[in-house]
Each structure stands twice: as structure tokens, then as C-alpha cells.
Design an enzyme around this catalytic site. Structure first.
Site, mmCIF file in Angstrom:
data_model
loop_
_atom_site.group_PDB
_atom_site.id
_atom_site.type_symbol
_atom_site.label_atom_id
_atom_site.label_comp_id
_atom_site.label_asym_id
_atom_site.label_seq_id
_atom_site.Cartn_x
_atom_site.Cartn_y
_atom_site.Cartn_z
ATOM 1 C CE LYS A 23 -14.331 11.726 12.629
ATOM 2 N NZ LYS A 23 -12.942 11.843 12.181
ATOM 3 C CD GLU A 68 -5.147 -2.723 1.672
ATOM 4 O OE1 GLU A 68 -5.430 -2.215 0.575
ATOM 5 O OE2 GLU A 68 -4.695 -2.056 2.617
ATOM 6 C CD1 TRP A 77 -18.736 12.133 11.353
ATOM 7 C CD2 TRP A 77 -18.704 10.325 10.034
ATOM 8 N NE1 TRP A 77 -18.089 11.137 12.031
ATOM 9 C CE2 TRP A 77 -18.055 10.015 11.253
ATOM 10 C CE3 TRP A 77 -18.791 9.335 9.051
ATOM 11 C CZ2 TRP A 77 -17.510 8.757 11.515
ATOM 12 C CZ3 TRP A 77 -18.252 8.084 9.305
ATOM 13 C CH2 TRP A 77 -17.613 7.802 10.530
ATOM 14 C CB THR A 86 -0.879 0.037 1.268
ATOM 15 O OG1 THR A 86 0.010 0.142 2.392
ATOM 16 C CG2 THR A 86 -1.708 -1.207 1.430
#
Ligand code: ADP
Length: 548
Positions: free
Chosen positions: A444, A335, A449, A190
Site C-alpha cells: 500500500k 478451503e 495498491w 491450512t
């Protein structure tokens, strides 16, 4: 090896290996073409059969070097023929091709070579100085190979050999070993936007199923009548599996080498009659902007796959309506080997009015067969797929990692067998995934959110905004508030007020960004995504006009 079932009437089982893709490609499509651009920008071509012969020569050479099952051999290379030969030769002898992203920081490159304990490393000449800068730190590497003939080996401090000498004179057929389909064949890291990069081992089985999955008719629809040009690099999540899916289907494979700028891409796409292209939005932003400035169109491209970060609505519009090319928006991760979802309209949805069809394509798409999605809340409870509830996205499936190399990042894997992606999403009743953020990018505000992706899309709907990113800026009362950092189209004088006016009526009022700032360009990560980490650092002390 086929195994005879002990139950009469049952189907044979054959291991799902990359060797089976290679052998099928050689039998069924020996005449199919592979085209690539060299490091000196010249273009070369050969057939699958030629590729097969050289891959088997390479397999012999690797075996002579002592490379065996499970060994990691690294590459620092563009999308080209030798990289493809390494992909297949290593996998088919049971070794592991560790593709390194050359855009990572030198320390990260040294870290992952040591973490993987690579035994040999093959590099394109572009990366000679990079090799010189890390070679002394990489003690596991027994041999460094320049992807050239003996006459083109660059002047270097590191002792290097060359690829063409290595394979020359080796036999052109190799008796491939029988491999366990669960054995590893590739290692991808990654990009480590937070902390050190983590390694993901791809398996033969996962890679074969992924290749079948993405090439299906409802997805990328790859066939022997297609020519596919992955701009997405082979050093990033195996170029989204295209090198495997192409050979599985007899698709002409066109590889851009270092020529990722609009002009060389256009030349290759038109010259090689490319039908399917794949890359991150940033690359398509550049290419289609270049084409529009010149009033030109791509001659043969039918489908453009776009993923890695959210495809802006304005870009989908530009490509579909302005250029008549179907956009296939996809979501995935290293992944996930790496594709999880693709956005292709269902029955009837392709006849929707342009506006609705394009809106649909701003979603990240539906799960391919082989991938299951769920969203969970902070307490770990699963949320409904009603298109409204939004939560942390988790996945499991035939080509999803079950752990990281060396056991890093174990908290991403749940006790009940799911992988936590770190993305925040909603899923609608028809199965379409809509990503709203990465957990670490979410804004936030007063405990609620705000989706940065939605706000970016609105900013980019302005014809004079080329690229925009939305990050959280500090606010004394609300804790965080949205800040837009935008890039103006050349020659435009679009203002802060023009951008803010776009939000009127499109979203809840409290979602409206508190500020807009312009700069000449946005920082990008090693995988071509806007680096919000850099932007957050840059604007750490930004004073919002609303924060009095
Ligand atoms: P890295 O994590 O190293 O950047 P990946 O390429 O594996 O590398 O990135 C995966 C992440 O990229 C996903 O978790 C998601 O946040 C983002 N991503 C990928 N495709 C999309 C998409 N179509 N829309 C929005 N975000 C995306």
C-alpha cells in the site's frame, strides 16, 4: 443406496461417496497400475485390485481397533501406497483421514492433533523422531503405527505398532456401509501462515464432485491412458484431489514418496511414462533448471499442472517453449478441496502467438463448473468482471468449506453464503481470474495498491533471476514501497540496476520497486510457497535508498 423416486419417470439418486469411486475403480480398472517410491527410495508397484484388497483388509483392522464413523485418524506420510490405502479405507468406513503436514512447526503439529482429537496416527519412518517429539503431548492418540512391516519399525521412545502386522490376515472383502454423501471423509489444515492452522472438513459429496470437476476434458483431461504423478503431497489438500480423480478415471498413479528432488523425479517420470504432473512452482523451478543444465527433456510428460502460488511467466515459457509441455496453471485453497480455477486455453486461444498464449496462462484460469467467483470492494459491493476492477475474491460452490472445524475463523464466511479467500483479484469478461495478491501481501503505497505478483513476474523475466519475491518495505513518505528479494542463477552477476531496468515501460512508473537485494535462497513455507512473512520480518528495518 439407490432411492426410487416417487415421481414416475425420474432419475435414480445415489449418494456421491468416495466408496463409489473405490468400487468403480475396482470394477472398471482392476488391472490399472499404482507405483510408488518407498522411504528407502526403492520403487514398488501393484494394481488397483491389489490396492483394493489391502484397503479392505485395512478397513477390517481399523474397525477392530474401534475406529468408527466420524473418528479422526491422522497420517504423517509421503505419497505412497499405504497412505492411499488409508485415504480410502478411512473414508469408506465413514471415518475421517486427517493428513498432517510434517513440515509444520512441532508446536503446530501437536496443536492440530489435539484440535482434531485424532484417535490413531500412522507415520512413515522419516517422521519417527517427529512422532517422538510430540507423542507425549497428544493424549487423544490411542495408537501409533509405523508404515512398515515388523522388521522395519524404527527405534523410538513412543510405543509403536506396525501397519503390515495390523492388516495381515484380515479378510480381503469388506461390506462397506451406506454413507451419507454429506458426511466428512478428510480433514486438512491450512498452513497457518498467520495464527494457528484452521481445519477444513472435506465431504464425500464435495470430493466426488471435485474429482469429476478437475478431471474434465477442458481441465486436467485425466483418462485411463494417462499416468499421473502428483508431486504435491498427499498431506497438502489431498494432493489436489488427484488420488480420487485418478481412481475415478483408471489413471495410472505414480507417487514419488520422499523423492521430491529433480533426479528421482526425472527417473520416475521417464521410467513410468508419466503424462501428467502436478506441483508448486518452486518444485518445477528446480526440476526444469536441473534438466536444462544437463540438456535433457522429460520423455513422456504432456501436461504440467502448477498452482499454490503464482506461476512465473518465465517458468511457463521455459516449460512450454523449451520442453514442449502444456502448463495448466491453477488456483485453489485448502478451503476449496482445493481446486477452484484452471487455465486451459479456449477455442482459438491455443492458436494464439506464443507470447499471447503464455500471457494467458499467467492468469489463474477460469472457474471449474461447481465454483462461482465474485470480487467485492471494501464496502462489500460486487465489482464488474471487466478485467480491470480488482477487489477481494469470494467464492462459493459444491466443494467450498462453509465453516472451519471447531468454528474458528468465522469472519471468513459472509452472511450471504460466500467464502472470503483473502486474495485480491480481477476477473475478465471471458471468465479468466487474475490474482494480484493476498490481502496481507499487497503493497500500500500512499494509499494505492501495488500488485506484488506482477512485480515478481517482471523480475523473474530476467534470464539470470531464478526466483524473486516482492514485499512491502517501510517508507516514511509513502508508508510502503515495493522491495524485490531475488536469487541469482548460479554463476551470474546480474545487478540491482539490471533488474530495475526491466520495469521501464512495463508498468506505471510509480510501481517500480525502490530496491533490489540478492540472497542465496528464499525462505519457503510448509507448502513450498515463498514465505513473505519471513521476508517481511527479515527486512523489517531495511533502509530503502529512496527513503531520505
Ligand atoms: P495456505 O493458505 O495454508 O498457504 P493453501 O494452499 O490453501 O494454503 O493456499 C491458498 C492460497 O495460495 C491462495 O489463497 C492464494 O493466495 C495462493 N495461491 C494458490 N494458487 C495460486 C496461484 N495460482 N497464483 C497465486 N496464488 C495462488
Amino acid at each position: 443406496m439407490t432411492e426410487k423416486s416417487t415421481i414416475p419417470g425420474q432419475i435414480m439418486t445415489m449418494p456421491l461417496t468416495v466408496t463409489s469411486i473405490f468400487c468403480h475403480a475396482m470394477r472398471a480398472h482392476p488391472e490399472a497400475e499404482i507405483v510408488w517410491r518407498n522411504s528407502d527410495m526403492s520403487i514398488d508397484r501393484y494394481t488397483y485390485a491389489d490396492m483394493g484388497r489391502r484397503t479392505q483388509q485395512l478397513a477390517h483392522a481399523l474397525t477392530v481397533l474401534g475406529v468408527g464413523p466420524g473418528d479422526r485418524v491422522a497420517t504423517l506420510a509421503w505419497n505412497n501406497n499405504q497412505h492411499l490405502e488409508l485415504y480410502y479405507a478411512l473414508a469408506c468406513i465413514g471415518a475421517i483421514c486427517h493428513t498432517i503436514n510434517p513440515r509444520l512447526h512441532l508446536d503446530q503439529i501437536a496443536f492440530i492433533i489435539n484440535d482434531a482429537q485424532d484417535t490413531h496416527l500412522f507415520f512413515d519412518t522419516t517422521f519417527a523422531s517427529l512422532v517422538d517429539a510430540v507423542s507425549e503431548r497428544c493424549l487423544s492418540v490411542q495408537g501409533w503405527y509405523s508404515l512398515t512391516g515388523p522388521d522395519r519399525v524404527p527405534e523410538m521412545n513412543t510405543e509403536v505398532s506396525d501397519y503390515e502386522t495390523l492388516i495381515s490376515g484380515q479378510p480381503e472383502t469388506y461390506a462397506w456401509p451406506e454413507l451419507d454423501e454429506n458426511a466428512a471423509m478428510a480433514l486438512c489444515y491450512t498452513s497457518g501462515t498467520t495464527g494457528n492452522p484452521k481445519g477444513v472438513l472435506y465431504s464425500h459429496r464435495g470430493t466426488v464432485l471435485h474429482a469429476m470437476g478437475v478431471s474434465g476434458g477442458d481441465w486436467l483431461a485425466l483418462s485411463s491412458k494417462d499416468a499421473s504423478l502428483p508431486v504435491v503431497p498427499m498431506f497438502h489438500a489431498c494432493a489436489w484431489g488427484i488420488p480420487y480423480a485418478a481412481l475415478m478415471n483408471g489413471t495410472k498413479l505414480v507417487m514419488p514418496g520422499p523423492g521430491m528432488d529433480p533426479a528421482p523425479l526425472q527417473e520416475l517420470m521417464d521410467g513410468e511414462e508419466v503424462t501428467m504432473i502436478s506441483g508448486v512452482p518452486t518444485v518445477w523451478l528446480g526440476l526444469f533448471e536441473y534438466l536444462d543444465q544437463r540438456g535433457e527433456k522429460l520423455k513422456t510428460v504432456k501436461r504440467a499442472m502448477m498452482g499454490g502460488s503464482a506461476a512465473p511467466r518465465s517458468l511457463i515459457e521455459q516449460i512450454e517453449l523449451g520442453h514442449g509441455i502444456d502448463v495448466v496453471h491453477g488456483w485453489g485453497m485448502t478451503e476449496l478441496s482445493p481446486v477452484g480455477t484452471l487455465s486451459v486455453p479456449k477455442w482459438g486461444e491455443d492458436k494464439l502467438p506464443d507470447d499471447d498464449r503464455i500471457e494467458l496462462k499467467t492468469k489463474q484460469g477460469r472457474a471449474l463448473y461447481g465454483i462461482e467467483l465474485r470480487i467485492v470492494n471494501d464496502e462489500g459491493q460486487t465489482l464488474p468482471h471487466d478485467g480491470v476492477a480488482s477487489g477481494m475474491l469470494q467464492v462459493r460452490g459444491h466443494w467450498v468449506a462453509s465453516s472451519y472445524w471447531g468454528g474458528a475463523g468465522a469472519d471468513a464466511f459472509t452472511a450471504d453464503g460466500w467464502f472470503s479467500t483473502g486474495d485480491v483479484a480481477a476477473i475478465d469478461p471471458k471468465g479468466y481470474l487474475r490474482l494480484t495478491d493476498r490481502t496481507k501481501d499487497v503493497i500500500k503505497s500512499g494509499g494505492e495498491w501495488i500488485s506484488s505478483i506482477d512485480l515478481e513476474n517482471i523480475a523473474m523475466s530476467h534470464p539470470d533471476i531464478l526466483e524473486a519475491a516482492c514485499i512491502a518495505a517501510k517508507h516514511r513518505k509513502w508508508d510502503e514501497r515495493p522491495l524485490i528479494v531475488a536469487v541469482r542463477r548460479e554463476g551470474s552477476d546480474v545487478s540491482r540496476a539490471d533488474v530495475l531496468a526491466l520495469y521501464d515501460g512495463q508498468i506505471a512508473k510509480w510501481w517500480t520497486p525502490d530496491d533490489v537485494v540478492f540472497q542465496a535462497e528464499l525462505p519457503h513455507t510448509a507448502t513450498g510457497k515463498v514465505s513473505k512473512l519471513h521476508l517481511r520480518e527479515q527486512f523489517a528495518d531495511h533502509k530503502l535508498p529512496t527513503d531520505n
